[in-house]
Design an enzyme around this catalytic site. Structure first.
Site, PDB file in Angstrom:
ATOM      1  N   GLU A 179      39.673  54.100  37.461  1.00  0.00           N
ATOM      2  CA  GLU A 179      38.436  54.595  36.864  1.00  0.00           C
ATOM      3  C   GLU A 179      37.251  54.660  37.820  1.00  0.00           C
ATOM      4  O   GLU A 179      36.245  53.955  37.620  1.00  0.00           O
ATOM      5  CB  GLU A 179      38.076  53.741  35.638  1.00  0.00           C
ATOM      6  N   GLU A 190      46.252  53.125  30.535  1.00  0.00           N
ATOM      7  CA  GLU A 190      45.559  52.178  29.663  1.00  0.00           C
ATOM      8  C   GLU A 190      45.324  52.822  28.312  1.00  0.00           C
ATOM      9  O   GLU A 190      44.946  53.995  28.234  1.00  0.00           O
ATOM     10  CB  GLU A 190      44.162  51.785  30.187  1.00  0.00           C
TER      11      GLU A 190
HETATM   12  C1  BGC Z   1      38.905  49.329  32.211  1.00  0.00           C
HETATM   13  C2  BGC Z   1      39.308  47.926  31.852  1.00  0.00           C
HETATM   14  C3  BGC Z   1      38.535  47.464  30.639  1.00  0.00           C
HETATM   15  C4  BGC Z   1      38.881  48.386  29.479  1.00  0.00           C
HETATM   16  C5  BGC Z   1      38.198  48.035  28.180  1.00  0.00           C
HETATM   17  C6  BGC Z   1      38.778  50.236  31.025  1.00  0.00           C
HETATM   18  O1  BGC Z   1      37.688  51.077  31.223  1.00  0.00           O
HETATM   19  O2  BGC Z   1      39.770  49.856  33.196  1.00  0.00           O
HETATM   20  O3  BGC Z   1      39.100  47.096  32.963  1.00  0.00           O
HETATM   21  O4  BGC Z   1      38.769  46.147  30.327  1.00  0.00           O
HETATM   22  O5  BGC Z   1      38.492  49.688  29.806  1.00  0.00           O
HETATM   23  O6  BGC Z   1      36.828  48.173  28.260  1.00  0.00           O
END
Ligand code: BGC
Length: 442
Positions: free
Chosen positions: A156, A353
């Site tokens: 990111e 993610e």
């Molecule tokens: C990030 C994580 C973060 C998650 C939840 C993502 O933007 O890569 O590190 O914990 O979002 O906010």
């Protein structure tokens, strides 16, 4: 491929162990008022000492892959060579443990925790950091490349640019607004140089983890549509197009970037084996309000009135504990739009993610969230998007950046007083879903 994701700064703790030096986040979190609950990452989940227990949790979950990040300052405490071998030893042990458990290690080289030593020399605002990053990538691949074949360069870069350098809500806490754009270019350049370094060491499955989400206009009014288009440019296209197409999506953006941009773009566009998408939610965007309003607040972040857009609440949706709207079909929309936009320039996709913050060990709401998003992902696959993997954020409750420990994203609950781990209902649900779907594939 089924997996879960974590990051070093959010789980490891042990900030001075085996020669590690501070990262920007260690320093930022120690400053008064930066972290909402006053938490800091010095212990976090103590994963550095408890990694065996955590790998056992991965094995119990039945995931085939584990996405984690390396703390750059363990490897290069001064941000440059020579390599601190004892620091790298930790990842050596972790990778061995994962391989023994039959879980594929998927390291991310950089997840926001810039070595303080480099930040003091300008951090991602200066070109040298991209070259230091490539040297670090080379050192890690030299040590782990015999057991690791799937790599992620950067996590990111959009958030680090926007929140870290643009708005000062994240480390390094700079509030440069559009003058933060060089940080985007240097991260992208660092990504491209790292791809070259990893490939030179024989890696053949390399991707990036970019955050993306559909950008919706608050209304059909031209000003709202224009503001939404601009936000899409900054969040999505600024980071996807240099990597996938070898160009910036807009001449004004290209002109804002430092250095020999045309030459750099050739490096940035090194072909990837796959493209990682972190998806949480769409964004509803409108024209900026009157300056006297003081800007808009969204997910706890204030967007100053001088920016050419304002962010609005998406109404009528369930919300996570963070207040984020739950919009599974946004994932289908995002992926099909990417396929339409980029065609055969888009390599196979991994969702690197996806997850949500909810309290409690009986977390039916997280089960509903994951179930909805997996179905949405399936619909994108049925529509022809080539998706190869899904990684849940996150294995453990952890240090949620400026939110401290208040937001819990884990499949496994962490009691921060005792550091005891307790699998939540969602952990058991996901384990069963993985089993059932692996069987279905034969
Ligand atoms: C990030 C994580 C973060 C998650 C939840 C993502 O933007 O890569 O590190 O914990 O979002 O906010």
């Amino acid at each position: 491929m089924w997996g879960v994701s974590t990051s070093a700064q959010q789980i490891e703790g042990a900030p001075r162990e085996a020669g590690r030096t501070p990262s920007t986040w260690d320093v930022f979190a120690a400053e008064a008022g930066r972290i909402k609950d006053g938490g800091d990452p010095s212990v976090a989940c103590d994963h550095y000492h408890r990694y065996r227990e955590d790998v056992a949790l991965l094995a119990g979950l039945g995931v085939g892959a584990y996405r984690f990040s390396l703390s750059w300052t363990r490897v290069h405490p001064d941000g440059r060579g020579p390599v601190n071998e004892p620091g790298l030893d930790f990842y050596d042990r972790l990778v061995d443990e994962l391989c023994a458990a039959d879980v594929r290690p998927v390291p991310t080289l950089f997840h926001w925790d810039t070595p303080l030593a480099l930040e003091e020399r300008g951090g991602w605002l200066v070109r040298d950091t991209a070259h230091r990053f490539a040297a670090y990538a080379d050192a890690v691949a030299e040590r782990l490349g015999d057991r690791v074949d799937m790599w992620i360069t950067i996590n990111e870069p959009a958030e680090l640019t926007l929140l870290g350098y643009g708005l000062g809500e994240h480390a390094p806490g700079k509030r440069l607004l559009f003058d933060a754009l060089p940080a985007a270019h240097h991260q992208l350049l660092g990504h491209g140089l790292a791809v070259q370094a990893l490939r030179a060491r024989g890696a053949h499955s390399i991707g990036i983890a970019n955050s993306h989400g559909p950008t919706w206009a608050a209304s059909d009014a031209a000003a709202d549509r224009a503001a939404a288009g601009l936000y899409d440019l900054l969040l999505n296209r600024l980071f996807a197009e240099p990597v996938l197409l070898g160009r910036y999506p807009d001449q004004g953006l290209a002109d804002a970037m430092p250095g020999p941009v045309a030459e750099d773009l050739k490096i940035i566009a090194e072909p990837l084996d796959w493209y990682g998408v972190n998806y949480y939610q769409p964004t509803l965007v409108g024209a900026p309000g009157p300056a006297a309003d003081g800007g808009s607040a969204y997910a706890g972040i204030t967007i100053p009135a001088e920016l050419p857009f304002s962010l609005k609440e998406i109404e009528g949706r369930p919300r996570t504990a963070f207040g984020w709207p739950v919009v599974p079909e946004g994932l289908t929309e995002l992926l099909t739009a990417f396929r339409d936009r980029y065609g055969d320039r888009l390599p196979p996709v991994h969702i690197t993610e996806n997850g949500c913050s909810y309290d409690g060990i009986a977390d039916q709401a997280r089960i509903d969230f994951l179930d909805g998003h997996l179905r949405a992902l399936h619909r994108a696959m049925e529509a022809g998007v080539d998706v190869r993997g899904y990684f849940v954020w996150s294995l453990l409750d952890n240090f949620e950046w400026a939110e401290g420990y208040a937001q819990r994203f884990g499949l496994v609950h962490v009691d921060y007083a005792t550091l005891a781990r307790t699998p939540k209902d969602s952990y058991h649900w996901l384990r069963d879903a993985i089993r059932a779907n692996s069987r279905a594939r034969g």
